[in-house]
Design a protein around this motif. Sequence first.
Motif, short mmCIF file in Angstrom:
data_model
loop_
_atom_site.label_atom_id
_atom_site.label_comp_id
_atom_site.label_asym_id
_atom_site.label_seq_id
_atom_site.Cartn_x
_atom_site.Cartn_y
_atom_site.Cartn_z
N PHE A 1 -11.64 -9.61 -11.42
CA PHE A 1 -10.99 -8.38 -11.49
C PHE A 1 -9.99 -8.25 -12.32
O PHE A 1 -9.15 -7.30 -12.07
N GLY A 2 -9.66 -9.17 -13.22
CA GLY A 2 -8.46 -9.16 -13.88
C GLY A 2 -8.16 -7.97 -14.75
O GLY A 2 -7.04 -7.55 -14.63
N THR A 3 -9.05 -7.51 -15.81
CA THR A 3 -8.56 -6.38 -16.27
C THR A 3 -9.75 -5.36 -16.04
O THR A 3 -9.70 -4.19 -16.64
N GLY A 4 -10.60 -5.72 -15.38
CA GLY A 4 -11.73 -4.65 -15.18
C GLY A 4 -11.26 -3.58 -14.24
O GLY A 4 -10.48 -3.78 -13.27
N PRO A 5 -11.87 -2.17 -14.34
CA PRO A 5 -11.65 -1.32 -13.12
C PRO A 5 -12.29 -1.43 -11.66
O PRO A 5 -13.24 -2.12 -11.56
N VAL A 6 -11.50 -0.90 -11.08
CA VAL A 6 -11.97 -1.05 -9.45
C VAL A 6 -12.00 0.55 -8.97
O VAL A 6 -11.06 1.17 -8.54
N PRO A 7 -13.31 1.05 -9.14
CA PRO A 7 -13.46 2.74 -8.69
C PRO A 7 -13.54 3.06 -7.39
O PRO A 7 -13.66 2.07 -6.56
N GLY A 8 -13.40 4.35 -7.18
CA GLY A 8 -13.39 4.89 -5.79
C GLY A 8 -12.07 4.84 -4.97
O GLY A 8 -11.17 4.04 -5.25
N ASN B 1 -1.73 2.55 -12.17
CA ASN B 1 -1.14 1.34 -13.03
C ASN B 1 -2.26 0.53 -12.96
O ASN B 1 -2.39 -0.53 -13.96
N LEU B 2 -2.70 0.16 -11.86
CA LEU B 2 -3.40 -1.07 -11.59
C LEU B 2 -4.84 -1.05 -12.03
O LEU B 2 -5.31 -1.92 -12.25
N GLY B 3 -5.39 0.24 -12.40
CA GLY B 3 -6.44 0.25 -13.14
C GLY B 3 -6.90 0.16 -14.56
O GLY B 3 -7.67 0.11 -14.93
N THR B 4 -5.48 0.06 -15.09
CA THR B 4 -5.48 0.01 -16.53
C THR B 4 -4.75 -1.00 -16.92
O THR B 4 -3.84 -1.81 -16.23
N GLY B 5 -5.13 -1.88 -18.28
CA GLY B 5 -4.35 -2.86 -18.64
C GLY B 5 -4.53 -4.24 -18.04
O GLY B 5 -5.48 -4.29 -17.51
N ASP B 6 -3.81 -5.15 -18.00
CA ASP B 6 -3.88 -6.31 -17.71
C ASP B 6 -2.87 -6.60 -16.43
O ASP B 6 -2.40 -7.62 -16.25
N LEU C 1 -6.15 -0.44 -4.85
CA LEU C 1 -4.72 -0.71 -4.18
C LEU C 1 -5.14 -1.42 -3.10
O LEU C 1 -4.30 -2.61 -2.75
N TRP C 2 -6.11 -1.29 -2.26
CA TRP C 2 -6.43 -1.96 -0.97
C TRP C 2 -6.85 -3.45 -1.53
O TRP C 2 -6.37 -4.38 -0.64
N LEU C 3 -7.51 -3.47 -2.60
CA LEU C 3 -8.05 -4.78 -2.98
C LEU C 3 -6.63 -5.78 -3.37
O LEU C 3 -6.40 -7.06 -3.04
N VAL C 4 -5.89 -5.08 -4.41
CA VAL C 4 -4.68 -5.95 -4.80
C VAL C 4 -3.75 -6.30 -3.75
O VAL C 4 -3.22 -7.25 -3.58
N ALA C 5 -3.57 -5.23 -2.71
CA ALA C 5 -2.65 -5.47 -1.66
C ALA C 5 -3.13 -6.67 -0.77
O ALA C 5 -2.27 -7.51 -0.41
N ALA C 6 -4.42 -6.42 -0.50
CA ALA C 6 -4.77 -7.75 0.44
C ALA C 6 -4.85 -8.91 -0.34
O ALA C 6 -4.53 -10.13 0.45
N ALA C 7 -5.26 -8.97 -1.54
CA ALA C 7 -5.15 -10.37 -2.33
C ALA C 7 -3.85 -10.77 -2.33
O ALA C 7 -3.59 -12.23 -2.23
N PHE C 8 -2.90 -9.99 -2.67
CA PHE C 8 -1.58 -10.42 -2.86
C PHE C 8 -1.11 -11.11 -1.56
O PHE C 8 -0.29 -11.98 -1.66
N THR C 9 -1.47 -10.42 -0.54
CA THR C 9 -1.03 -10.93 0.82
C THR C 9 -1.38 -12.09 1.11
O THR C 9 -0.67 -13.19 1.69
N VAL D 1 0.89 -1.27 0.02
CA VAL D 1 -0.11 0.01 0.12
C VAL D 1 0.81 1.28 -0.05
O VAL D 1 0.67 2.25 -0.66
N ALA D 2 2.01 1.36 0.74
CA ALA D 2 2.78 2.47 0.85
C ALA D 2 3.44 2.56 -0.52
O ALA D 2 3.52 3.89 -1.00
N VAL D 3 4.06 1.87 -1.00
CA VAL D 3 4.62 1.91 -2.44
C VAL D 3 3.64 2.31 -3.60
O VAL D 3 3.79 3.34 -4.24
N GLY D 4 2.31 1.79 -3.49
CA GLY D 4 1.41 2.19 -4.39
C GLY D 4 0.92 3.64 -4.11
O GLY D 4 0.38 3.97 -5.18
#
Length: 357
Positions: free
Chosen positions: A297-304, A80-85, A313-321, A69-72
């Motif tokens: 959530f592979g390529t779709g946006p996560v708004p808000g 960058n997490l909201g665009t592309g794959d 960032l919260w979502l990806v950080a939690a899932a990655f952990t 989260v801190a780096v993001g």
Amino acid sequence: MSTSPDRDVDADAESDTNIETAEDTADISTANTMRERANESRIKLRVLLSANRLLVAGALAAFVFVSFVAVGSVNDLAANLGTGDTKATIFSTMLGAIITGTTLIVTISQLVISQENGPLGDQHDRMSNTMDFREFVGEMYGHPSPVDPSAFLRALVDETQRRAEALRDAVAGSDDDDLREEVDEFTDSLTGNADAVRDQLEGAQFGEFSVLHAALDFNYGWKIFQVERLQNEYAEEASDDADQLLDELHTALSMFGPAREHIKTLYFQWSLIDLSQLILYVSIPALVVTGGMLGFFGTGPVPGTTLGVRNVLWLVAAAFTVSVFPFLLLVSYIARIATIAKRTLAIGPLILRRSQR
């Protein structure tokens, strides 16, 4: 007859070396506990050895999450997490790593268990060796050996203390002051170490690190060396009874080495099996989370945003952990096993660590 300056220098150097060696061997007390011998931070050893492995893995997971989260959050890199794959790339890689890692851990577990399997002849040899050792130690005690690992080690420690005190009583009437003083110092050091180890073993249950930790705190190798040195230096001054007691003390200390190594081996097997089970358990939710991130959530946006941080960032950080938690469990367990193995490479009176030379 004149003597060359070079020979005088060599003789002086040799004399200084002999004096220094005598001073080193005369100091028969030494650091007994593993922390004192290691000369390292108490906090470091507590994290590596004493702390609960699940708590260590949880602390590592918290560090991964906060760091992610801190780096993001720096310069809004999370955009960058909201665009592309990007998300799909991260979690497709993690999905393969989880499956491969879990398979590897299962293989390690099978190797550990396979050591307990074998033909009848091998099992008979294992049983015979175990019973021979127990019978020998039982004869040394004068009663059957305990079956509980902590009680077995405690009985060995008690026996070494009893024999050391008997040795001190035997030399109490000796005319050699140096012998009496050195035996007194040695006995005091051994007794203090035995009391500390006995307290640690009291109520300790096998499967917990406390049993092995207490065994590592009994510095039997240095004590064996000191017994051998006393036998050599005071071979003429010591009485026959004292010499016999030195032999008996040497035997009791020598029995502690293989007993500790056997319990250490059993603990390693126990820990690796626990590790395999835990990784199998946590791999299931890790796979579900990783697969969910790919599917939903592979390529779709996560708004808000929440608390000023993008929700993606919260979502990806939690899932990655969650997805790396099996690896963090592996790190926490192997850190302890590797630390123990490094500190018990030698059996007997061999000093490998620079801090104790």
